[in-house]
Design a protein around this motif. Structure first.
Motif, PDB file in Angstrom:
ATOM      1  N   LYS A   1       0.875  -1.220   0.007  1.00 57.32           N
ATOM      2  CA  LYS A   1       0.045   0.129   0.170  1.00 57.32           C
ATOM      3  C   LYS A   1       0.798   1.395   0.033  1.00 57.32           C
ATOM      4  O   LYS A   1       0.539   2.319   0.423  1.00 57.32           O
ATOM      5  CB  LYS A   1      -0.810  -0.095   1.333  1.00 57.32           C
ATOM      6  N   ILE A   2       2.057   1.159  -0.434  1.00 62.60           N
ATOM      7  CA  ILE A   2       2.922   2.168  -0.366  1.00 62.60           C
ATOM      8  C   ILE A   2       2.623   3.412  -1.110  1.00 62.60           C
ATOM      9  O   ILE A   2       2.807   4.578  -0.895  1.00 62.60           O
ATOM     10  CB  ILE A   2       4.213   1.763  -0.740  1.00 62.60           C
ATOM     11  N   ARG A   3       1.742   3.102  -2.188  1.00 59.66           N
ATOM     12  CA  ARG A   3       1.263   4.231  -3.155  1.00 59.66           C
ATOM     13  C   ARG A   3       0.308   5.059  -2.548  1.00 59.66           C
ATOM     14  O   ARG A   3       0.150   6.311  -2.591  1.00 59.66           O
ATOM     15  CB  ARG A   3       0.618   3.698  -4.413  1.00 59.66           C
ATOM     16  N   THR A   4      -0.493   4.783  -1.704  1.00 59.63           N
ATOM     17  CA  THR A   4      -1.505   5.272  -0.780  1.00 59.63           C
ATOM     18  C   THR A   4      -0.488   6.364   0.114  1.00 59.63           C
ATOM     19  O   THR A   4      -1.120   7.561   0.180  1.00 59.63           O
ATOM     20  CB  THR A   4      -2.101   4.187  -0.028  1.00 59.63           C
ATOM     21  N   LEU A   5       0.575   5.903   0.716  1.00 62.84           N
ATOM     22  CA  LEU A   5       1.099   6.604   1.486  1.00 62.84           C
ATOM     23  C   LEU A   5       1.844   7.777   0.720  1.00 62.84           C
ATOM     24  O   LEU A   5       2.032   8.903   1.061  1.00 62.84           O
ATOM     25  CB  LEU A   5       2.042   6.001   2.457  1.00 62.84           C
ATOM     26  N   MET A   6       2.434   7.405  -0.420  1.00 58.58           N
ATOM     27  CA  MET A   6       3.261   8.385  -1.336  1.00 58.58           C
ATOM     28  C   MET A   6       2.139   9.277  -1.705  1.00 58.58           C
ATOM     29  O   MET A   6       2.758  10.733  -1.627  1.00 58.58           O
ATOM     30  CB  MET A   6       3.687   7.582  -2.429  1.00 58.58           C
ATOM     31  N   ASP A   7       0.928   9.193  -2.248  1.00 53.84           N
ATOM     32  CA  ASP A   7       0.024  10.025  -2.374  1.00 53.84           C
ATOM     33  C   ASP A   7      -0.230  11.268  -1.444  1.00 53.84           C
ATOM     34  O   ASP A   7      -0.471  12.302  -1.594  1.00 53.84           O
ATOM     35  CB  ASP A   7      -1.149   9.425  -3.083  1.00 53.84           C
ATOM     36  N   HIS A   8      -0.352  10.545  -0.174  1.00 55.13           N
ATOM     37  CA  HIS A   8      -0.718  11.283   0.925  1.00 55.13           C
ATOM     38  C   HIS A   8       0.603  12.297   1.298  1.00 55.13           C
ATOM     39  O   HIS A   8       0.228  13.508   1.478  1.00 55.13           O
ATOM     40  CB  HIS A   8      -0.873  10.342   2.205  1.00 55.13           C
ATOM     41  N   ILE A   9       1.713  11.833   1.285  1.00 50.80           N
ATOM     42  CA  ILE A   9       2.770  12.858   1.372  1.00 50.80           C
ATOM     43  C   ILE A   9       2.867  13.854   0.231  1.00 50.80           C
ATOM     44  O   ILE A   9       3.065  15.002   0.359  1.00 50.80           O
ATOM     45  CB  ILE A   9       4.054  11.814   1.419  1.00 50.80           C
ATOM     46  N   GLY A  10       2.579  13.548  -1.177  1.00 49.82           N
ATOM     47  CA  GLY A  10       2.397  14.402  -1.981  1.00 49.82           C
ATOM     48  C   GLY A  10       1.368  15.575  -1.782  1.00 49.82           C
ATOM     49  O   GLY A  10       1.592  16.536  -1.879  1.00 49.82           O
ATOM     50  N   ARG A  11       0.457  15.122  -1.174  1.00 49.86           N
ATOM     51  CA  ARG A  11      -0.826  16.100  -1.132  1.00 49.86           C
ATOM     52  C   ARG A  11      -0.258  17.050   0.024  1.00 49.86           C
ATOM     53  O   ARG A  11      -0.371  18.124   0.018  1.00 49.86           O
ATOM     54  CB  ARG A  11      -2.004  15.302  -0.775  1.00 49.86           C
ATOM     55  N   GLU A  12       0.336  16.292   1.145  1.00 49.73           N
ATOM     56  CA  GLU A  12       0.548  17.066   2.295  1.00 49.73           C
ATOM     57  C   GLU A  12       1.793  18.298   1.729  1.00 49.73           C
ATOM     58  O   GLU A  12       1.910  19.323   2.078  1.00 49.73           O
ATOM     59  CB  GLU A  12       1.413  16.481   3.423  1.00 49.73           C
ATOM     60  N   ILE A  13       2.678  17.804   1.128  1.00 47.68           N
ATOM     61  CA  ILE A  13       4.008  18.572   0.361  1.00 47.68           C
ATOM     62  C   ILE A  13       2.983  19.605  -0.398  1.00 47.68           C
ATOM     63  O   ILE A  13       3.602  20.970  -0.307  1.00 47.68           O
ATOM     64  CB  ILE A  13       4.977  17.985  -0.443  1.00 47.68           C
ATOM     65  N   ALA A  14       2.160  19.290  -1.293  1.00 51.74           N
ATOM     66  CA  ALA A  14       1.533  20.503  -2.223  1.00 51.74           C
ATOM     67  C   ALA A  14       0.727  21.472  -1.432  1.00 51.74           C
ATOM     68  O   ALA A  14       0.669  22.665  -1.786  1.00 51.74           O
ATOM     69  CB  ALA A  14       0.566  19.473  -3.180  1.00 51.74           C
TER      70      ALA A  14
END
Length: 115
Positions: free
Chosen positions: A89-102
């Motif tokens: 489920k790494i992609r879910t966490l990666m997407d979350h990180i991307g949203r936080e940075i955005a």
């Protein structure tokens, strides 16, 4: 008898300490889940860094991780624990990180490369 793996150190900025403590106290992960979640965060942070937007290309991997920790340490830990540290489920966490940075970049200018 094999030695028990150590409980991972969760590097948390001081301003996220209370929220991180609340996440751990609420989710009450066992040692294995906490280790898996910490590992998932490490891997997701590296993967998110490798796919970072062009305006963050100046950041090293370590700087990107520090930015994640500074802005969203407790939220990232909470999601990693919710996912059970499952690397599938790494992609879910990666997407979350991307949203936080955005979201952060909507309030602050991206870093400029040092010359």
């Amino acid at each position: 008898m094999p030695a028990r793996p150590p409980t991972p150190v969760i590097n948390t900025p001081e301003h996220h300490f209370a929220a991180t403590f609340l996440v751990i106290a609420t989710r009450r992960p066992d040692d294995a889940t906490l280790r898996a979640a910490a590992s998932l965060i490490d891997h997701a942070a590296i993967a998110a860094w490798s796919l970072r937007p062009d305006n963050l290309v100046a950041l090293t991997q370590q700087q990107y991780r520090q930015l994640i920790d500074y802005t969203a340490a407790s939220q990232v830990l909470d999601l990693a624990l919710y996912l059970g540290g499952d690397r599938k489920k790494i992609r879910t966490l990666m997407d979350h990180i991307g949203r936080e940075i955005a979201e952060l970049l909507t309030h602050y200018a991206p870093p400029t490369p040092q010359t």
